[in-house]
Design a protein around this motif. Sequence first.
Motif, mmCIF file in Angstrom:
data_model
loop_
_atom_site.group_PDB
_atom_site.id
_atom_site.type_symbol
_atom_site.label_atom_id
_atom_site.label_comp_id
_atom_site.label_asym_id
_atom_site.label_seq_id
_atom_site.Cartn_x
_atom_site.Cartn_y
_atom_site.Cartn_z
ATOM 1 N N UNK A 104 9.902 -41.739 16.733
ATOM 2 C CA UNK A 104 8.481 -41.422 16.815
ATOM 3 C C UNK A 104 8.016 -41.783 18.218
ATOM 4 N N UNK A 105 7.654 -40.774 19.010
ATOM 5 C CA UNK A 105 7.221 -40.976 20.380
ATOM 6 C C UNK A 105 5.868 -40.313 20.603
ATOM 7 N N UNK A 106 5.116 -40.833 21.550
ATOM 8 C CA UNK A 106 3.862 -40.213 21.949
ATOM 9 C C UNK A 106 4.120 -39.247 23.094
ATOM 10 N N UNK A 107 3.246 -38.249 23.234
ATOM 11 C CA UNK A 107 3.457 -37.225 24.248
ATOM 12 C C UNK A 107 3.272 -37.734 25.666
ATOM 13 N N UNK A 108 2.698 -38.943 25.831
ATOM 14 C CA UNK A 108 2.612 -39.506 27.171
ATOM 15 C C UNK A 108 3.821 -40.379 27.514
ATOM 16 N N UNK A 109 4.859 -40.322 26.660
ATOM 17 C CA UNK A 109 6.101 -41.040 26.949
ATOM 18 C C UNK A 109 6.740 -40.462 28.203
ATOM 19 N N UNK A 110 7.202 -41.303 29.139
ATOM 20 C CA UNK A 110 7.845 -40.803 30.356
ATOM 21 C C UNK A 110 9.035 -39.889 30.038
ATOM 22 N N UNK A 111 9.253 -38.854 30.847
ATOM 23 C CA UNK A 111 10.354 -37.909 30.585
ATOM 24 C C UNK A 111 11.712 -38.568 30.399
ATOM 25 N N UNK A 112 12.007 -39.583 31.213
ATOM 26 C CA UNK A 112 13.318 -40.240 31.080
ATOM 27 C C UNK A 112 13.487 -40.876 29.712
ATOM 28 N N UNK A 113 12.387 -41.378 29.139
ATOM 29 C CA UNK A 113 12.470 -42.011 27.825
ATOM 30 C C UNK A 113 12.606 -40.968 26.720
ATOM 31 N N UNK A 114 12.019 -39.796 26.921
ATOM 32 C CA UNK A 114 12.204 -38.713 25.940
ATOM 33 C C UNK A 114 13.662 -38.266 25.941
ATOM 34 N N UNK A 115 14.229 -38.114 27.121
ATOM 35 C CA UNK A 115 15.645 -37.748 27.232
ATOM 36 C C UNK A 115 16.518 -38.795 26.555
ATOM 37 N N UNK A 116 16.225 -40.071 26.832
ATOM 38 C CA UNK A 116 16.992 -41.159 26.234
ATOM 39 C C UNK A 116 16.867 -41.130 24.716
ATOM 40 N N UNK A 117 15.663 -40.826 24.213
ATOM 41 C CA UNK A 117 15.448 -40.768 22.764
ATOM 42 C C UNK A 117 16.272 -39.659 22.133
ATOM 43 N N UNK A 119 19.094 -38.437 23.122
ATOM 44 C CA UNK A 119 20.507 -38.849 23.091
ATOM 45 C C UNK A 119 20.765 -39.921 22.034
ATOM 46 N N UNK A 120 19.880 -40.899 21.970
ATOM 47 C CA UNK A 120 20.105 -42.003 21.033
ATOM 48 C C UNK A 120 19.946 -41.566 19.584
ATOM 49 N N UNK A 121 18.935 -40.774 19.302
ATOM 50 C CA UNK A 121 18.735 -40.320 17.928
ATOM 51 C C UNK A 121 19.891 -39.422 17.491
ATOM 52 N N UNK A 122 20.399 -38.602 18.407
ATOM 53 C CA UNK A 122 21.563 -37.766 18.087
ATOM 54 C C UNK A 122 22.778 -38.615 17.739
ATOM 55 N N UNK A 123 22.843 -39.817 18.324
ATOM 56 C CA UNK A 123 23.958 -40.729 18.061
ATOM 57 C C UNK A 123 23.712 -41.615 16.840
ATOM 58 N N UNK A 124 22.556 -41.440 16.193
ATOM 59 C CA UNK A 124 22.270 -42.209 14.988
ATOM 60 C C UNK A 124 21.461 -43.461 15.190
ATOM 61 N N UNK A 125 20.928 -43.663 16.392
ATOM 62 C CA UNK A 125 20.124 -44.849 16.669
ATOM 63 C C UNK A 125 18.639 -44.496 16.636
ATOM 64 N N UNK A 126 17.853 -45.155 15.795
ATOM 65 C CA UNK A 126 16.426 -44.839 15.701
ATOM 66 C C UNK A 126 15.673 -45.236 16.959
ATOM 67 N N UNK A 127 14.612 -44.527 17.260
ATOM 68 C CA UNK A 127 13.808 -44.783 18.457
ATOM 69 C C UNK A 127 12.338 -44.934 18.069
ATOM 70 N N UNK A 128 11.808 -46.130 18.303
ATOM 71 C CA UNK A 128 10.379 -46.398 18.153
ATOM 72 C C UNK A 128 9.972 -47.345 19.272
ATOM 73 N N UNK A 129 8.785 -47.139 19.809
ATOM 74 C CA UNK A 129 8.303 -48.096 20.792
ATOM 75 C C UNK A 129 7.985 -49.408 20.087
ATOM 76 N N UNK A 130 8.100 -50.557 20.768
ATOM 77 C CA UNK A 130 7.795 -51.851 20.140
ATOM 78 C C UNK A 130 6.387 -51.892 19.550
ATOM 79 N N UNK A 131 5.419 -51.276 20.221
ATOM 80 C CA UNK A 131 4.049 -51.294 19.709
ATOM 81 C C UNK A 131 3.953 -50.561 18.374
ATOM 82 N N UNK A 132 4.583 -49.399 18.302
ATOM 83 C CA UNK A 132 4.553 -48.632 17.062
ATOM 84 C C UNK A 132 5.328 -49.351 15.961
#
Length: 217
Positions: A104-117, A119-132
Amino acid sequence: MSGALRVLIVDDDALVRGGLTMMLDGVHGISVVAEAADGDEVCAAADKHTPDVVLMDLRMPRVDGITATRRLRARPRPPEVVVLTTFDTDENILHALRAGAGGFLLKDTPPTEIVDAVRKVAAGDPILSPRITRRLMDRAATQAGAHERARTALESLSPREREVVQAVAEGHANAEIAARLYMSVATVKAHVSSILTKLDMDNRTQIALLAHDAGLA
């Protein structure tokens, strides 16, 4: 995973779709294979283009992203889903993860973090910002009966599986869990698969939610 990661972008804003496509197609190892303008187009697009990851908007005119995610994740061999939205209410976050989204990412997430997300989600690792994550855990913990239901669900697991659940909830990757619990990575993966089957869950994020509800992390 072999070959480029295949991505489907779902958003009713053509400018957003175009921007994400331009950004991701410029990254080595990632290919945007299709776009969809509404949630009612997602399953057909996934069948035709077999994406590994779907970037999913929430607010769309006909079928919202949560409903589309639920439909998609109920199908055989579904792609992973990352919600990308401007609407970060507790209800949206919780419903998206319960529907099977792996991120779960916000649309103001930096591009590098979207790319990282992606890759990580495809590998089975969940992605959430600490605040969320913190907001979500606080909300889940206050729901009536959540603690007792979670404790009951965990009782169906073996002691070793409960150790893996706690490690997943603490954010450890498979290699870290293997080192911590003195087992092979393959064994960790087998335990995670068994846990998902026993608890009727789709991904590690849902395991972490259950562990927090039960007070394990």
